[in-house]
Design an enzyme around this catalytic site. Structure first.
Site, mmCIF file in Angstrom:
data_model
loop_
_atom_site.group_PDB
_atom_site.id
_atom_site.type_symbol
_atom_site.label_atom_id
_atom_site.label_comp_id
_atom_site.label_asym_id
_atom_site.label_seq_id
_atom_site.Cartn_x
_atom_site.Cartn_y
_atom_site.Cartn_z
ATOM 1 N N ASP A 53 -39.769 55.429 -74.528
ATOM 2 C CA ASP A 53 -38.579 54.566 -74.555
ATOM 3 C C ASP A 53 -38.784 53.336 -73.678
ATOM 4 O O ASP A 53 -38.463 53.338 -72.488
ATOM 5 C CB ASP A 53 -37.366 55.377 -74.099
ATOM 6 C CG ASP A 53 -36.057 54.607 -74.221
ATOM 7 O OD1 ASP A 53 -36.094 53.413 -74.582
ATOM 8 O OD2 ASP A 53 -35.000 55.198 -73.944
ATOM 9 N N TYR A 103 -25.199 54.141 -76.638
ATOM 10 C CA TYR A 103 -24.892 52.719 -76.514
ATOM 11 C C TYR A 103 -23.387 52.493 -76.568
ATOM 12 O O TYR A 103 -22.631 53.318 -77.085
ATOM 13 C CB TYR A 103 -25.558 51.925 -77.643
ATOM 14 C CG TYR A 103 -27.053 51.861 -77.553
ATOM 15 C CD1 TYR A 103 -27.680 50.902 -76.780
ATOM 16 C CD2 TYR A 103 -27.857 52.764 -78.240
ATOM 17 C CE1 TYR A 103 -29.065 50.840 -76.695
ATOM 18 C CE2 TYR A 103 -29.228 52.719 -78.159
ATOM 19 C CZ TYR A 103 -29.828 51.749 -77.383
ATOM 20 O OH TYR A 103 -31.191 51.686 -77.292
ATOM 21 N N SER A 109 -35.613 51.611 -71.999
ATOM 22 C CA SER A 109 -35.162 52.222 -70.748
ATOM 23 C C SER A 109 -36.105 51.891 -69.596
ATOM 24 O O SER A 109 -35.661 51.579 -68.487
ATOM 25 C CB SER A 109 -35.045 53.739 -70.910
ATOM 26 O OG SER A 109 -33.978 54.067 -71.781
ATOM 27 N N GLN A 120 -38.410 60.317 -74.752
ATOM 28 C CA GLN A 120 -38.131 59.590 -73.512
ATOM 29 C C GLN A 120 -39.367 58.906 -72.949
ATOM 30 O O GLN A 120 -39.276 57.807 -72.390
ATOM 31 C CB GLN A 120 -37.544 60.541 -72.473
ATOM 32 C CG GLN A 120 -36.102 60.924 -72.753
ATOM 33 C CD GLN A 120 -35.548 61.872 -71.718
ATOM 34 O OE1 GLN A 120 -36.290 62.444 -70.909
ATOM 35 N NE2 GLN A 120 -34.240 62.066 -71.723
ATOM 36 N N ARG A 133 -33.395 57.544 -79.157
ATOM 37 C CA ARG A 133 -33.057 57.995 -77.813
ATOM 38 C C ARG A 133 -32.768 59.486 -77.834
ATOM 39 O O ARG A 133 -31.619 59.926 -77.753
ATOM 40 C CB ARG A 133 -31.889 57.191 -77.261
ATOM 41 C CG ARG A 133 -32.341 55.830 -76.748
ATOM 42 C CD ARG A 133 -31.314 55.185 -75.855
ATOM 43 N NE ARG A 133 -31.940 54.167 -75.025
ATOM 44 C CZ ARG A 133 -31.268 53.410 -74.171
ATOM 45 N NH1 ARG A 133 -29.971 53.554 -74.018
ATOM 46 N NH2 ARG A 133 -31.895 52.503 -73.450
#
Length: 409
Positions: free
Chosen positions: A128, A225, A131, A125, A120
């Site tokens: 990912d 997280y 997400s 991104q 992350r």
């Protein structure tokens, strides 16, 4: 190199690992794209769309003839064992629950990339998948609640009287939680939220929600997280949340701790304290559930404490698959972007000096490269005389891409 996209065969799965748009991207990298017939139908893409984008349509995809296999759900064991040595796979792998498949991939000399392990960081991104799919799930869970709630979400002022807005409480403010807050606000609800990560307060406010501070927030783990609370602090959390749960018309829970069962946030007693007709949507039902008694794929009606009605507890299952077109649009781009990072002149050649590629790699050259998964396999194989199955659960599948165990608060 031949890249295959198979029909997803797990029950309830409607997504696909490539769209006509990403086929063009992949073909532009010099890859030969093979699509199994009807692979994208559930996501709204006919075979002809793929054909026009440059893919070859095959009736049945043979894993043994592929250089690369892209998938959505974790590979089934027969598929993993059929792949040729040196093949590359990209998709969700769920290492903690698919250890036998991970072992087969390693023993077969397959280089596998697990999208759960993509670091992350800002550069990753666009790859990912956790997400992107959480975004879909967070949106969907609000719609599921709105359908079941026997009243409006927004405020209405009419000649016949005023209808107050519904009160929505979101527990867990990751990507899914933030999307749930934003969706509920757009529907006109009054939204509040809580998360044990201090940084979440500002994010909730930015989405138009009210952050509930319980004075037990703890530091977050690597990668943004949450760390798990101890049993005592978990009990205190539930005690402090109880009045807020009782005041909500809709409760949405999205909290998860990487590599572990979902934390219990709401007891049956707390659900019974809600008003008749209230709705609880547990997005974490498939990983153990944030709500006591929730069952993935089922609606459970819990009698209220006053005996005047029931509360619907909805255990969501396959939430992103319920919106397969846009879920596939996002997921397929995650897959294509990761492949693009490691493809040069039509050849997929991973550079393990790249942090993103190294972090996402699960197996390569006969070795399980993700340390927690490798340790879990060693435990199951009895190679550690002091380890047990409880430790295996603890070590397996840490999407934070950690090479050591994260501490738990």
């Amino acid at each position: 190199m031949k890249l295959g996209i198979a029909r997803e065969r797990r029950e309830g799965e409607r997504r696909v690992a490539a769209t006509p748009e990403t086929v063009k991207q992949l073909a532009g990298l010099g890859l030969e794209v093979l699509i199994e017939s009807r692979a994208g139908v559930s996501a709204g893409h006919a075979d002809d769309e793929y054909r026009h984008a440059g893919a070859h349509i095959v009736d049945d995809l043979d894993p043994a003839g592929l250089d690369i296999l892209a998938h959505v759900r974790p590979l089934e064991l027969p598929t993993a064992t059929a792949l040729k040595r040196g093949a590359v796979t990209v998709g969700l792998a769920s290492p903690s629950s698919e250890l036998a498949t991970v072992r087969a991939l390693a023993e077969g000399g397959v280089t596998s990339f697990a999208l759960e392990l993509v670091p992350r960081i800002s550069r990753a991104q666009s790859m990912d998948a956790l997400s992107s799919q959480a975004l879909v799930a967070g949106y969907r869970c609000v719609l599921e609640a709105a359908i079941r709630l026997p009243r409006f979400f927004p405020l209405y002022m009419t000649a016949a009287g005023t209808v107050p807005p519904a009160r929505v409480l979101v527990l867990g403010v990751g990507v899914a939680g933030l999307q749930a807050i934003g969706t509920a606000k757009r529907l006109g609800a009054r939204v509040s939220a809580n998360d044990i990560r201090p940084s979440s307060a500002e994010e909730v406010t930015s989405m138009g929600g009210t952050f509930i501070k319980l004075d037990l927030e703890t530091a977050e783990a690597a990668g943004g997280y949450a760390r798990e609370l101890t049993a005592d602090r978990g009990a205190l959390q539930r005690q402090l949340l109880a009045p807020h749960v009782a005041d909500a018309d809709v409760l949405i829970t999205t909290a998860a701790v990487p590599g572990r069962h979902a934390p219990l946030l709401v007891t049956r007693e707390m659900v019974q304290g809600m008003r008749p007709g209230s709705v609880v949507v547990d997005l974490a039902a498939e990983s153990g559930g944030n709500v006591e008694g929730s069952v993935a794929g089922r609606d459970i009606h819990v009698p209220t404490a006053d005996g005047k009605g029931t509360v619907a507890v909805v255990g969501l299952k396959d939430a992103p698959s319920a919106m397969p077109t846009d879920a596939s649009r996002l997921y397929a781009k995650n897959v294509a972007n990761l492949l693009a990072l490691m493809t040069r002149d039509g050849t997929v050649a991973p550079d393990f000096d790249d942090d993103v590629i190294a972090g996402a790699c699960l197996t390569h050259d006969g070795v399980v490269r993700h340390p927690p998964t490798a340790e879990a396999l060693a435990v199951l194989a009895g190679e550690n005389g002091t380890a047990d199955s409880e430790l295996a659960d603890e070590l397996a599948n840490d999407p934070v891409k950690a090479s050591e165990n994260e501490g738990v608060v």
